[in-house]
Design a protein around this motif. Structure first.
Motif, short mmCIF file in Angstrom:
data_model
loop_
_atom_site.label_atom_id
_atom_site.label_comp_id
_atom_site.label_asym_id
_atom_site.label_seq_id
_atom_site.Cartn_x
_atom_site.Cartn_y
_atom_site.Cartn_z
N GLU A 101 0.83 -1.21 0.00
CA GLU A 101 0.00 0.00 0.00
C GLU A 101 0.86 1.27 0.00
OE1 GLU A 101 -3.52 -0.08 2.30
OE2 GLU A 101 -3.42 2.04 2.81
N ALA A 102 1.88 1.27 0.85
CA ALA A 102 2.78 2.44 0.91
C ALA A 102 3.46 2.63 -0.44
CB ALA A 102 3.81 2.25 2.02
N ARG A 103 3.87 1.52 -1.05
CA ARG A 103 4.56 1.61 -2.33
C ARG A 103 3.66 2.24 -3.39
NH1 ARG A 103 6.94 -3.78 -3.89
NH2 ARG A 103 8.80 -3.08 -2.78
N SER A 104 2.40 1.79 -3.45
CA SER A 104 1.50 2.31 -4.47
C SER A 104 1.27 3.81 -4.28
CB SER A 104 0.17 1.55 -4.45
OG SER A 104 -0.57 1.93 -3.29
N ILE A 105 1.18 4.24 -3.05
CA ILE A 105 0.96 5.67 -2.79
C ILE A 105 2.23 6.46 -3.12
CG2 ILE A 105 0.57 7.36 -0.93
CD1 ILE A 105 -1.95 5.83 -1.34
N LEU A 106 3.38 5.91 -2.68
CA LEU A 106 4.63 6.66 -2.82
C LEU A 106 5.10 6.75 -4.27
CD1 LEU A 106 6.51 5.51 0.41
CD2 LEU A 106 5.56 7.78 -0.07
N ARG A 107 4.80 5.71 -5.07
CA ARG A 107 5.22 5.75 -6.48
C ARG A 107 4.72 7.02 -7.15
NH1 ARG A 107 8.74 1.41 -8.49
NH2 ARG A 107 9.37 1.07 -6.35
N GLU A 108 3.48 7.33 -6.88
CA GLU A 108 2.86 8.51 -7.48
C GLU A 108 3.59 9.78 -7.04
OE1 GLU A 108 0.94 8.24 -9.88
OE2 GLU A 108 0.73 10.42 -10.07
N LYS A 109 3.99 9.79 -5.77
CA LYS A 109 4.69 10.95 -5.22
C LYS A 109 6.06 11.11 -5.91
CE LYS A 109 1.63 11.80 -1.93
NZ LYS A 109 0.73 12.98 -2.00
N PHE A 110 6.75 9.99 -6.07
CA PHE A 110 8.05 10.05 -6.73
C PHE A 110 7.90 10.65 -8.13
CE2 PHE A 110 9.22 6.26 -3.97
CZ PHE A 110 10.08 6.98 -3.19
N ARG A 111 6.83 10.20 -8.83
CA ARG A 111 6.64 10.64 -10.22
C ARG A 111 6.35 12.12 -10.30
NH1 ARG A 111 4.51 5.72 -12.08
NH2 ARG A 111 2.50 6.15 -11.13
N THR A 112 5.64 12.64 -9.31
CA THR A 112 5.19 14.03 -9.41
C THR A 112 6.03 15.01 -8.60
OG1 THR A 112 3.58 13.48 -7.71
CG2 THR A 112 2.80 13.49 -9.98
N ALA A 113 6.95 14.51 -7.76
CA ALA A 113 7.73 15.43 -6.93
C ALA A 113 8.65 16.29 -7.79
CB ALA A 113 8.56 14.64 -5.92
N ASP A 114 8.78 17.56 -7.38
CA ASP A 114 9.67 18.47 -8.10
C ASP A 114 11.09 18.38 -7.54
OD1 ASP A 114 7.33 19.89 -9.36
OD2 ASP A 114 6.97 20.33 -7.24
N ALA A 115 11.18 17.99 -6.29
CA ALA A 115 12.49 17.93 -5.66
C ALA A 115 12.58 16.73 -4.72
CB ALA A 115 12.77 19.21 -4.86
#
Lengths: 470, 256
Positions: A185-199
């Motif tokens: 669950e954490a991975r699925s949520i965090l993947r999206e964050k990695f993709r959209t993070a600016d920094a």
């Protein structure tokens, strides 16, 4: 503000915390022992690492200058921060200038030290922790309780509500029981964050002067995703992390994972040298390295400089019986356990944290397992001396010590005092409730008996026996 | 070890303050064992304490003043033996540090090299226990932290105990764990101290031992005190008492 003893009592009375504490450190101890046994040259490596770090610290200015020069050559921008506010300001300036909205963050104890998360929040930026343990405590709005395993104080039962509350986009009837459920669950949520993070912001386990590289070890790969996917990579590290060469870095890496988790090496060991170069398939457009001093230059010049050898493996925490009993939060700061008992007073002043240096039985197990050979109990004792000198010790204890020391220097009076006191004590132990009202004895007798003295003292009996002999 | 005396020579007994006050039988047991091993034993007068309580509490000055008396008292002897890893460890490991840079530095180093923990000394001189037979059930050994880690004593007490006919020695599951005594720690942070003592007491019970022996009165009083509060019926003795056959009543048993 509550003191260490109050927080320790709370921790001892928390059944879930106690359950979590009992299971995990034992695993760490066994795994480290196994890893050490499998490496015959472990002791030799320890000596090498300790000596190389001592040499580096003695010449820190030189190696730091070389590191900065090489890092700049590689295209990274290097910033110096003398204190935590400055570090946060530098980071926020970098992010604002680059128009950053979302920050993916790897685990970094230095960011805990500077309280970067709070500063980012105040600056209106969204930041997400990407190390699973850090992510969990971010959701629960807590501080890490262990420098390697930040959420070690929690059980899955306590993490479940935090996940359900945060991840409302997921079906509410999903299963969250096994470790794997949480990781997925954490991975699925965090993947999206990695993709959209600016920094991405990460820490560094080592800085290599020879190459200008920063080194990061993780077991989740989150550090790599935080640093290579976003446009901007900010490394936040303290100045003492520098080592002269790549070879030296490997010496320390061989000790780090074995001491921390009992692994030969962590799943990911990444070397970052500058931003993306022409022709690179990935990597950030900008790489910034923020070097934090925060009192370390002063520590380096004083009697506690050995603590700057620390590589944050957590072995001293895992083997400390006090840490094992109460967990990291009881220490009330960023750095708990034996290394924290030495570092926290050095960073904040002994006056602010004088009670945590009492959290040690001087059992010496930490020093025995420290991969860098730091004499932790001696340094803790040295802080006690500092506390005593600065009158941070309670007047009752002070007076008690003075009276005892005076008696101990007057053997006739001492012998007389013991000869009178011991039979009295033996007799008085018939009325335990009475004795339990006497300070000192009350602390001892609250949860254990005081074995009664035999009565006469050795000194008196020996003298009497000698007199009888011709 | 240039200072190690030979049999027939004189050794000084450093009684230690806890043995003197709480359990003199340990001192007498130590004397008997040393005499049995062929040494003449002297107990120099004027002994009080090694200064460790002040040292670990951060009161360096008082620690040094108390310790300086030890340098005087034991100067004339070739060897000093203490029935305590903690006190012997204080002298051997910490006196040189405590007196570093003072006029007494050399005297401190000299005392450090000739001070021994009892089991270590007996084992080194191939001494044998006085007890000829043990029928008291399995015996567990508790390593005090100072004995194990400051003085690096591991085999000596075990070897001595194994020489007692009929004695079955059992190991604890976590022999390296501190019992929670820690001197003033036991009264400054009693909740943590007793929690650690509970763990140790349970480890002893789970080992199947009916007797626990160790080299330090501090640990033993802590563990015995916790055991009696928990209602555990395990006899606790100082190793000197068992080796000397002075096994009358255990620590905490001679209750009034």
């Amino acid at each position: 503000m509550s003191g260490f003893r109050d927080r320790a009592r709370t921790a001892l009375a928390d059944p879930l915390l106690q359950k979590a504490l009992r299971n995990v450190p034992r695993g760490f101890i066994a795994k480290r022992a196994k890893a050490k046994a499998a490496l015959p040259e472990f002791e030799q490596l320890r000596e090498e690492a300790s000596a190389l770090k001592a040499f580096t610290l003695d010449n820190l200015d030189t190696f730091l200058a070389t590191f900065v020069e090489r890092a700049q050559t590689s295209g990274a921008k290097v910033h110096f921060a003398s204190n935590t506010e400055e570090a946060n300001r530098i980071v926020i300036d970098i992010l604002k200038k680059a128009g950053v909205h979302l920050v993916a963050k790897g685990k970094s104890m230095i960011s805990e030290e500077t309280e970067l998360n709070t500063a980012l929040q105040r600056a209106g930026m969204e930041m997400v922790e990407t190390d699973l343990g850090e992510y969990i405590i971010q959701l629960r709005d807590e501080k890490p309780s262990h420098i390697v395993a930040p959420a070690i104080h929690l059980s899955r039962r306590e993490i479940e509500p935090a996940f359900r509350q945060a991840h409302t986009e997921l079906p509410s009837d999903r299963q969250l029981v096994e470790k794997e459920d949480f990781v997925a669950e954490a991975r699925s949520i965090l993947r999206e964050k990695f993709r959209t993070a600016d920094a991405g912001i990460t820490g560094a386990n080592l800085l290599i002067a020879e190459t200008g590289s920063t080194v990061l070890v993780t077991n989740e790969g989150n550090g790599d995703l935080s640093s290579t996917l976003p446009r901007i990579h900010v490394v936040l590290a303290s100045i003492e992390k520098v080592v002269p060469t790549l070879e030296d870095a490997t010496t320390i890496l061989r000790l780090l994972a074995r001491s921390a988790t009992g692994q030969e090496i962590t799943s990911y060991t990444s070397f970052f040298t500058g931003p993306r170069r022409p022709g690179d398939v990935d990597g950030p457009e900008e790489m910034h390295i923020v070097l934090l001093d925060n009192g370390r230059s002063e520590i380096l010049a004083g009697p506690f400089s050995d603590i700057l050898k620390c590589i944050r493996c957590g072995a001293c925490l895992n083997h400390c019986p006090v840490f094992g009993a109460v967990g990291g939060h009881a220490y009330g700061g960023v750095y708990p356990g034996p290394m924290g008992e030495v570092l926290a007073p050095a960073l904040h002043g002994i006056g602010k944290v004088s009670d945590i240096v009492d959290a040690c039985t001087m059992c010496g197990r930490c020093a025995e397992v420290c991969p860098m050979g730091i004499p932790l109990p001696s340094l803790i004792r040295r802080w006690r001396m500092e506390a005593f000198r600065q009158a941070q010790v309670s007047p009752v204890q002070r007076l008690g010590l003075k009276v005892w020391a005076w008696l101990a220097r007057h053997p006739h009076l001492y012998a007389l005092a013991m000869r009178i006191a011991m039979p009295l004590l033996k007799f008085a132990l018939r009325w335990k409730e009475l004795l339990r009202r006497i300070p000192g004895l009350s602390a001892w007798m609250a949860e254990r008996e005081l074995p009664p003295p035999q009565g006469r003292t050795f000194t008196a009996m020996w003298k009497a026996a000698r007199r009888k002999r011709p | 070890m240039s200072h190690a005396p030979h049999k027939g020579e004189t050794v000084a007994l450093f009684v230690t303050c806890l043995v003197d006050a709480m359990r003199p039988s340990v001192g007498f047991a130590a004397v008997r064992l040393l005499e049995h091993a062929g040494f003449c034993v002297e107990v120099p007068e004027g002994q009080t304490c090694c200064g460790q309580p002040a040292f670990n509490a951060g009161d360096e000055e008082d620690a040094r003043d108390v310790a300086r008396r030890m340098l005087d008292i034991f100067a004339p002897f070739d060897a000093v033996v203490a029935p305590s890893g903690s006190c012997a460890g204080m002298v051997r490991r910490h006196y040189p540090e405590l007196f570093a840079g003072t006029p007494d530095e050399e005297r401190a180093k000299a005392l450090a090299t000739k001070t021994f923990e009892l089991c270590e000394f007996l084992h080194r001189h191939d001494a044998s226990p006085l007890l000829r037979k043990w029928e008291g059930g399995p015996v567990a050994w508790h390593d005090s932290c100072s004995s194990r880690r400051e003085l690096n004593i591991h085999e000596a007490p075990r070897a001595l105990l194994r020489r007692i006919p009929g004695l079955e020695l059992v190991e604890l599951s976590d022999p390296e764990a501190c019992c929670g005594f820690g001197g003033l720690f036991s009264v400054k942070l009693p909740e943590i101290s007793t929690r650690m003592a509970t763990d140790k007491a349970q480890d002893v019970r789970n080992s199947g031992a009916t007797t626990l022996v160790g080299p330090d009165m501090g640990c033993l009083m802590n563990i015995a005190g916790r055991m009696s509060r928990l209602g555990m019926n395990i006899r606790v003795l100082h190793v000197a008492e068992l080796l000397a056959g002075m096994t009358g009543s255990g620590i905490g048993e001679n209750a009034a």
